[in-house]
Write a protein that holds these residues in place. Structure first.
Motif, mmCIF file in Angstrom:
data_model
loop_
_atom_site.group_PDB
_atom_site.id
_atom_site.type_symbol
_atom_site.label_atom_id
_atom_site.label_comp_id
_atom_site.label_asym_id
_atom_site.label_seq_id
_atom_site.Cartn_x
_atom_site.Cartn_y
_atom_site.Cartn_z
ATOM 1 N N VAL A 17 14.772 -43.257 -24.309
ATOM 2 C CA VAL A 17 14.494 -42.316 -25.385
ATOM 3 C C VAL A 17 14.082 -40.992 -24.748
ATOM 4 C CG1 VAL A 17 13.085 -41.803 -27.409
ATOM 5 C CG2 VAL A 17 13.718 -44.177 -26.910
ATOM 6 N N PHE A 18 14.830 -39.946 -25.054
ATOM 7 C CA PHE A 18 14.527 -38.624 -24.512
ATOM 8 C C PHE A 18 13.525 -37.936 -25.439
ATOM 9 C CE2 PHE A 18 18.616 -39.826 -22.862
ATOM 10 C CZ PHE A 18 18.554 -39.446 -21.533
ATOM 11 N N ILE A 19 12.356 -37.598 -24.889
ATOM 12 C CA ILE A 19 11.273 -37.021 -25.676
ATOM 13 C C ILE A 19 11.118 -35.546 -25.322
ATOM 14 C CG2 ILE A 19 8.811 -37.137 -26.212
ATOM 15 C CD1 ILE A 19 8.909 -40.101 -25.429
ATOM 16 N N GLU A 20 11.168 -34.722 -26.338
ATOM 17 C CA GLU A 20 11.026 -33.276 -26.135
ATOM 18 C C GLU A 20 9.907 -32.748 -27.024
ATOM 19 O OE1 GLU A 20 13.707 -29.165 -26.228
ATOM 20 O OE2 GLU A 20 14.461 -30.998 -27.182
ATOM 21 N N ARG A 21 8.982 -32.041 -26.412
ATOM 22 C CA ARG A 21 7.897 -31.397 -27.167
ATOM 23 C C ARG A 21 8.260 -29.937 -27.402
ATOM 24 N NH1 ARG A 21 3.204 -34.436 -27.151
ATOM 25 N NH2 ARG A 21 3.205 -36.231 -25.738
ATOM 26 N N LYS A 22 8.180 -29.524 -28.652
ATOM 27 C CA LYS A 22 8.524 -28.138 -28.965
ATOM 28 C C LYS A 22 7.810 -27.704 -30.236
ATOM 29 C CE LYS A 22 12.920 -29.594 -31.074
ATOM 30 N NZ LYS A 22 14.390 -29.403 -31.021
ATOM 31 N N SER A 23 8.045 -26.484 -30.647
ATOM 32 C CA SER A 23 7.348 -25.922 -31.814
ATOM 33 C C SER A 23 7.992 -26.411 -33.115
ATOM 34 C CB SER A 23 7.361 -24.394 -31.747
ATOM 35 O OG SER A 23 6.667 -23.948 -30.612
ATOM 36 N N VAL A 24 7.708 -27.648 -33.456
ATOM 37 C CA VAL A 24 8.167 -28.214 -34.733
ATOM 38 C C VAL A 24 6.946 -28.747 -35.481
ATOM 39 C CG1 VAL A 24 10.481 -28.782 -33.915
ATOM 40 C CG2 VAL A 24 8.626 -30.443 -33.612
ATOM 41 N N LYS A 25 7.098 -28.937 -36.787
ATOM 42 C CA LYS A 25 5.968 -29.358 -37.606
ATOM 43 C C LYS A 25 5.806 -30.872 -37.674
ATOM 44 C CE LYS A 25 5.840 -25.303 -40.624
ATOM 45 N NZ LYS A 25 5.891 -24.811 -42.033
ATOM 46 N N ARG A 26 6.891 -31.594 -37.439
ATOM 47 C CA ARG A 26 6.800 -33.050 -37.559
ATOM 48 C C ARG A 26 7.685 -33.729 -36.527
ATOM 49 N NH1 ARG A 26 10.061 -31.080 -41.545
ATOM 50 N NH2 ARG A 26 12.106 -32.037 -41.826
ATOM 51 N N ILE A 27 7.453 -35.010 -36.331
ATOM 52 C CA ILE A 27 8.246 -35.796 -35.386
ATOM 53 C C ILE A 27 9.624 -36.075 -35.989
ATOM 54 C CG2 ILE A 27 8.435 -38.028 -34.219
ATOM 55 C CD1 ILE A 27 5.391 -38.092 -34.091
ATOM 56 N N ARG A 28 10.653 -35.905 -35.161
ATOM 57 C CA ARG A 28 12.014 -36.202 -35.605
ATOM 58 C C ARG A 28 12.666 -37.128 -34.602
ATOM 59 N NH1 ARG A 28 15.300 -30.930 -37.229
ATOM 60 N NH2 ARG A 28 16.627 -32.550 -38.128
ATOM 61 N N LEU A 29 13.161 -38.259 -35.092
ATOM 62 C CA LEU A 29 13.819 -39.255 -34.249
ATOM 63 C C LEU A 29 15.289 -39.335 -34.634
ATOM 64 C CD1 LEU A 29 13.561 -41.561 -32.141
ATOM 65 C CD2 LEU A 29 13.057 -43.097 -34.071
ATOM 66 N N LYS A 30 16.174 -39.215 -33.635
ATOM 67 C CA LYS A 30 17.610 -39.229 -33.902
ATOM 68 C C LYS A 30 18.297 -40.250 -33.012
ATOM 69 C CE LYS A 30 17.582 -34.202 -34.662
ATOM 70 N NZ LYS A 30 18.186 -32.907 -34.245
ATOM 71 N N VAL A 31 19.233 -40.984 -33.605
ATOM 72 C CA VAL A 31 20.093 -41.888 -32.853
ATOM 73 C C VAL A 31 21.518 -41.390 -33.027
ATOM 74 C CG1 VAL A 31 20.910 -44.253 -32.562
ATOM 75 C CG2 VAL A 31 18.533 -43.840 -33.225
ATOM 76 N N PHE A 32 22.183 -41.104 -31.906
ATOM 77 C CA PHE A 32 23.521 -40.541 -31.964
ATOM 78 C C PHE A 32 24.578 -41.619 -31.741
ATOM 79 C CE2 PHE A 32 20.704 -37.073 -30.896
ATOM 80 C CZ PHE A 32 21.169 -36.044 -31.691
ATOM 81 N N PRO A 33 25.795 -41.387 -32.231
ATOM 82 C CA PRO A 33 26.863 -42.388 -32.104
ATOM 83 C C PRO A 33 27.191 -42.780 -30.668
ATOM 84 C CG PRO A 33 27.461 -40.752 -33.738
ATOM 85 C CD PRO A 33 26.215 -40.246 -33.069
ATOM 86 N N ASP A 34 26.912 -41.900 -29.691
ATOM 87 C CA ASP A 34 27.201 -42.234 -28.297
ATOM 88 C C ASP A 34 26.070 -43.030 -27.648
ATOM 89 O OD1 ASP A 34 25.283 -40.282 -28.095
ATOM 90 O OD2 ASP A 34 26.469 -38.901 -26.874
ATOM 91 N N GLY A 35 25.062 -43.423 -28.436
ATOM 92 C CA GLY A 35 23.973 -44.249 -27.915
ATOM 93 C C GLY A 35 22.768 -43.483 -27.428
ATOM 94 N N VAL A 36 22.800 -42.174 -27.490
ATOM 95 C CA VAL A 36 21.661 -41.357 -27.058
ATOM 96 C C VAL A 36 20.588 -41.368 -28.144
ATOM 97 C CG1 VAL A 36 20.884 -39.023 -26.491
ATOM 98 C CG2 VAL A 36 23.067 -39.868 -25.597
ATOM 99 N N VAL A 37 19.343 -41.561 -27.723
ATOM 100 C CA VAL A 37 18.202 -41.561 -28.639
ATOM 101 C C VAL A 37 17.274 -40.410 -28.245
ATOM 102 C CG1 VAL A 37 16.278 -42.885 -29.612
ATOM 103 C CG2 VAL A 37 18.347 -44.069 -28.845
#
Length: 243
Positions: A17-37
């Motif tokens: 799971v690739f975790i990126e901290r940035k200027s967002v208001k809430r946590i967003r979790l995405k699963v892509f069709p190529d298997g990247v999370v």
């Protein structure tokens, strides 16, 4: 960007799971069709909170990864041949390919019939199908814009132009400067209410550029169930594109 490994049962095994901290208001979790999370988190969220959040989402991640693996060939149209399926406006559609002296595609009910003199040339069939898909999707999106545009027209906003593009991570975008909306080529797979949500979302940005309280208030007034439509896009439509 940091990386965390989650352990799943076979055949998935360890998943990064690739975790990126940035200027967002809430946590967003995405699963892509190529298997990247990917997980995006506000800058100040503690590591422990993120770990607990991921643990609570492991079942959903595993379900999404298995679903993409099982449906990838049909949903991405990597091979065009009789018997394969795709989705059009939320409906499962079967593709039928037939030999002919002309290039023609038509949809009848739950079937798309492709006529071609090159039925054995998958690359040629993909191009033919892609041209048809782009034409059909653009016509549908334009009609959706025509229906929803009056919502912002009363505020003096000119009707935006439309461009259909293949995009990997978003359903749509807009350029207020150029008066244009970009919609994802694959959005044509989504149910009509979800298409309307994305169109209204982009139209609303011509009034409210940021994802702020005014923007979401505007959406809620004109589409009270937008959150459910968004949920379907994020969790049920096979593209798995974040929006």
């Amino acid at each position: 960007m940091s990386v965390k490994k989650l352990c799943f049962t076979k055949p998935l095994g360890d998943v990064e799971v690739f975790i990126e901290r940035k200027s967002v208001k809430r946590i967003r979790l995405k699963v892509f069709p190529d298997g990247v999370v990917k997980l995006s988190a506000p800058l100040g969220v503690p590591d422990k909170y993120l770990n607990d959040f991921l643990k609570s989402k492991t079942a959903w991640i595993e379900k999404s990864l298995n679903y993409f693996k099982a449906t990838a060939a049909d949903e991405l149209e990597t091979e065009i041949r009789s018997g394969t399926t795709t989705r059009i406006l939320g409906r499962q559609i079967r593709i039928m390919v037939g030999e002919a002296n002309i290039h023609k595609i038509k949809q009848e009910g739950d079937y798309v019939y492709i006529q071609s003199p090159a039925t054995g040339d998958n690359k040629a069939l993909q191009k033919q199908f892609g041209r048809w898909w782009r034409k059909q999707s653009k016509a549908y999106f334009l009609a959706a814009i025509d229906r929803l545009y009056p919502i912002i027209a009363k505020h003096g906003i000119d009707k935006p132009a439309l461009q259909v593009r293949r995009m990997k991570t978003i359903w749509g975008s807009c350029s207020r400067r150029h008066g244009k909306i970009n919609l994802n080529y694959y959005l044509y797979k989504a149910p009509p209410p979800c298409v309307d949500y994305v169109v209204l979302h982009e139209l609303a940005h011509f009034l409210h550029p940021k994802h702020d309280q005014d923007f979401y208030g505007f959406l809620t007034v004109h589409m009270p169930d937008w959150k459910e439509r968004k949920r379907i896009l994020d969790h049920e439509v096979v593209r798995g594109l974040g929006y």
